[in-house]
Design a protein around this motif. Structure first.
Motif, mmCIF file in Angstrom:
data_model
loop_
_atom_site.group_PDB
_atom_site.id
_atom_site.type_symbol
_atom_site.label_atom_id
_atom_site.label_comp_id
_atom_site.label_asym_id
_atom_site.label_seq_id
_atom_site.Cartn_x
_atom_site.Cartn_y
_atom_site.Cartn_z
ATOM 1 N N LEU A 60 0.861 -1.178 0.000
ATOM 2 C CA LEU A 60 0.000 0.000 0.000
ATOM 3 C C LEU A 60 0.899 1.229 0.000
ATOM 4 C CD1 LEU A 60 -2.868 1.175 0.186
ATOM 5 C CD2 LEU A 60 -2.653 1.060 2.680
ATOM 6 N N THR A 61 0.660 2.143 -0.947
ATOM 7 C CA THR A 61 1.566 3.263 -1.143
ATOM 8 C C THR A 61 0.827 4.594 -1.301
ATOM 9 O OG1 THR A 61 1.529 2.987 -3.551
ATOM 10 C CG2 THR A 61 3.212 1.764 -2.349
ATOM 11 N N ASP A 62 1.513 5.662 -0.939
ATOM 12 C CA ASP A 62 1.068 7.015 -1.276
ATOM 13 C C ASP A 62 1.725 7.389 -2.599
ATOM 14 O OD1 ASP A 62 -0.609 7.576 0.864
ATOM 15 O OD2 ASP A 62 0.991 8.364 2.117
ATOM 16 N N ILE A 63 0.914 7.814 -3.552
ATOM 17 C CA ILE A 63 1.396 8.062 -4.909
ATOM 18 C C ILE A 63 1.162 9.518 -5.287
ATOM 19 C CG2 ILE A 63 1.292 7.279 -7.313
ATOM 20 C CD1 ILE A 63 -0.610 4.965 -6.023
ATOM 21 N N ILE A 64 2.183 10.165 -5.839
ATOM 22 C CA ILE A 64 2.034 11.476 -6.467
ATOM 23 C C ILE A 64 2.343 11.289 -7.946
ATOM 24 C CG2 ILE A 64 2.895 13.849 -6.621
ATOM 25 C CD1 ILE A 64 3.520 13.724 -3.651
ATOM 26 N N PHE A 65 1.409 11.708 -8.813
ATOM 27 C CA PHE A 65 1.609 11.515 -10.245
ATOM 28 C C PHE A 65 1.064 12.696 -11.036
ATOM 29 C CE2 PHE A 65 -2.609 9.859 -9.403
ATOM 30 C CZ PHE A 65 -3.364 10.185 -10.526
ATOM 31 N N THR A 66 1.481 12.773 -12.273
ATOM 32 C CA THR A 66 0.962 13.781 -13.194
ATOM 33 C C THR A 66 0.465 13.077 -14.450
ATOM 34 O OG1 THR A 66 3.102 14.129 -14.297
ATOM 35 C CG2 THR A 66 2.596 15.524 -12.389
ATOM 36 N N ARG A 67 -0.487 13.709 -15.138
ATOM 37 C CA ARG A 67 -0.921 13.218 -16.441
ATOM 38 C C ARG A 67 -1.697 14.319 -17.158
ATOM 39 N NH1 ARG A 67 -5.448 8.627 -14.794
ATOM 40 N NH2 ARG A 67 -6.920 10.017 -13.741
ATOM 41 N N LYS A 68 -1.751 14.196 -18.474
ATOM 42 C CA LYS A 68 -2.413 15.205 -19.292
ATOM 43 C C LYS A 68 -3.923 15.009 -19.325
ATOM 44 C CE LYS A 68 1.562 15.937 -22.338
ATOM 45 N NZ LYS A 68 2.061 15.853 -23.747
ATOM 46 N N SER A 69 -4.350 13.758 -19.310
ATOM 47 C CA SER A 69 -5.779 13.450 -19.323
ATOM 48 C C SER A 69 -5.996 12.069 -18.736
ATOM 49 C CB SER A 69 -6.334 13.503 -20.747
ATOM 50 O OG SER A 69 -5.831 12.420 -21.519
ATOM 51 N N ARG A 70 -7.269 11.713 -18.499
ATOM 52 C CA ARG A 70 -7.590 10.410 -17.910
ATOM 53 C C ARG A 70 -7.207 9.259 -18.821
ATOM 54 N NH1 ARG A 70 -13.522 10.121 -15.426
ATOM 55 N NH2 ARG A 70 -12.650 8.073 -14.885
ATOM 56 N N ASP A 71 -7.085 9.512 -20.116
ATOM 57 C CA ASP A 71 -6.803 8.449 -21.076
ATOM 58 C C ASP A 71 -5.315 8.244 -21.332
ATOM 59 O OD1 ASP A 71 -9.554 8.084 -21.431
ATOM 60 O OD2 ASP A 71 -9.633 9.640 -22.973
ATOM 61 N N THR A 72 -4.462 9.054 -20.718
ATOM 62 C CA THR A 72 -3.030 8.941 -20.960
ATOM 63 C C THR A 72 -2.332 8.269 -19.787
ATOM 64 O OG1 THR A 72 -2.634 11.153 -20.037
ATOM 65 C CG2 THR A 72 -2.998 10.991 -22.427
ATOM 66 N N LEU A 73 -1.154 7.743 -20.053
ATOM 67 C CA LEU A 73 -0.352 7.089 -19.027
ATOM 68 C C LEU A 73 0.119 8.122 -18.005
ATOM 69 C CD1 LEU A 73 0.847 4.180 -18.528
ATOM 70 C CD2 LEU A 73 2.939 5.021 -19.610
ATOM 71 N N ALA A 74 -0.030 7.794 -16.730
ATOM 72 C CA ALA A 74 0.421 8.702 -15.675
ATOM 73 C C ALA A 74 1.944 8.633 -15.531
ATOM 74 C CB ALA A 74 -0.250 8.330 -14.361
ATOM 75 N N PHE A 75 2.525 9.718 -15.075
ATOM 76 C CA PHE A 75 3.941 9.745 -14.737
ATOM 77 C C PHE A 75 4.055 9.751 -13.213
ATOM 78 C CE2 PHE A 75 4.311 10.767 -19.104
ATOM 79 C CZ PHE A 75 5.621 10.475 -19.482
ATOM 80 N N ILE A 76 4.640 8.685 -12.664
ATOM 81 C CA ILE A 76 4.765 8.544 -11.218
ATOM 82 C C ILE A 76 5.918 9.420 -10.742
ATOM 83 C CG2 ILE A 76 4.982 6.949 -9.287
ATOM 84 C CD1 ILE A 76 2.544 6.461 -11.131
#
Length: 258
Positions: A60-76
């Motif tokens: 179980l982890t705390d995650i901070i990520f970015t992405r351009k839209s819901r359909d794109t791959l997130a950057f962790i």
């Protein structure tokens, strides 16, 4: 115009990882706020600081990520351990069961569809698995609760043909294709119909809704354990169209160790 990446924070269980390049990983999580989430962790295989031991299955982890839209791959961007479930990892059978829970959650969760109840189910049962002895009831009750939350709950309280409620002492058969049980009067006793007792049905129905802290009090008889295992794992395979690999591994290890 270049789309701006938005920043997000959530908590999630690691479902699986996939090598993407010499240094990167594609990581799938089951998150509290976004459901199943897939992202790329750049340099994860080389970094001993940013992503140290955080991508172990069912962590179980705390995650901070970015992405351009819901359909794109997130950057962790970062990932920090909340719970590594060390007591589970110290026991091989518990580790295999936890991996099975994770596999089922992955298979029954479409990407990007939030379901806080499934997140809590996984969290509650990993805590239970770490705290209690391994039992058939823990595994079976996780399966039936997940099926319910995912919208695939089998009909176990009445005959799917005549709608008559389950009565003690009567004979029943489970038909995966029909999604539930048939009574002896309606059953055609085909190869795909599994005999199942009223007692086993009532135990599964009890486990579907009972308080999680009381699950440890439920003991399945050998016959009920066999019946419920065949019913639920067979139904899961029917719904998914394939066997769950982690379940096959667990069964193979159990046979080897007995």
């Amino acid at each position: 115009m270049t789309a701006v990446r938005e920043h997000f924070k959530t908590t999630g269980f690691v479902l699986r990882t996939l090598s993407y390049s010499e240094s990167d990983l594609i990581v799938s999580f089951y998150s509290h706020d976004f459901g199943k989430l897939k992202g790329i962790a750049k340099g994860a295989k080389r970094s001993k600081k940013r992503f140290a031991n955080v991508f172990e299955p069912f962590s179980l982890t705390d995650i901070i990520f970015t992405r351009k839209s819901r359909d794109t791959l997130a950057f962790i961007e970062s990932c920090d351990i909340v719970d590594h479930y060390d007591t589970i990892r110290a026991n091989m059978e518990k580790t295999l069961i936890a991996s099975y829970f994770i596999d089922l959650t992955d298979h029954f969760s479409p990407e990007g569809k939030k379901n806080e109840d499934i997140f809590r189910l996984l969290q509650d049962f990993l805590v239970l698995l770490g705290r209690e002895k391994v039992s058939d009831s823990i595994v079976r009750f996780f399966e039936i609760r997940l099926l319910k939350l995912a919208g695939f709950e089998p009909a176990l309280d009445h005959c799917v043909i005549c709608r008559t409620s389950v009565t003690n002492g009567n004979a029943y058969f489970f038909n995966a294709g029909r999604g539930g049980i048939t009574c002896s009067a309606c059953a055609r006793t085909q190869k795909n119909e599994q005999p199942i007792s009223a007692g086993t049905l009532r135990t599964l129905l009890l486990g579907k809704d009972m308080d999680i802290d009381k699950i440890k009090l439920v003991t399945l008889t050998d016959s009920s354990a066999t019946e419920s295992r065949c019913l639920l794992t067979g139904f899961i395979s029917h719904v998914l169209g394939r066997e769950v690999k982690s379940w096959k591994v667990l069964e193979q290890v159990r046979r080897y160790c007995t």
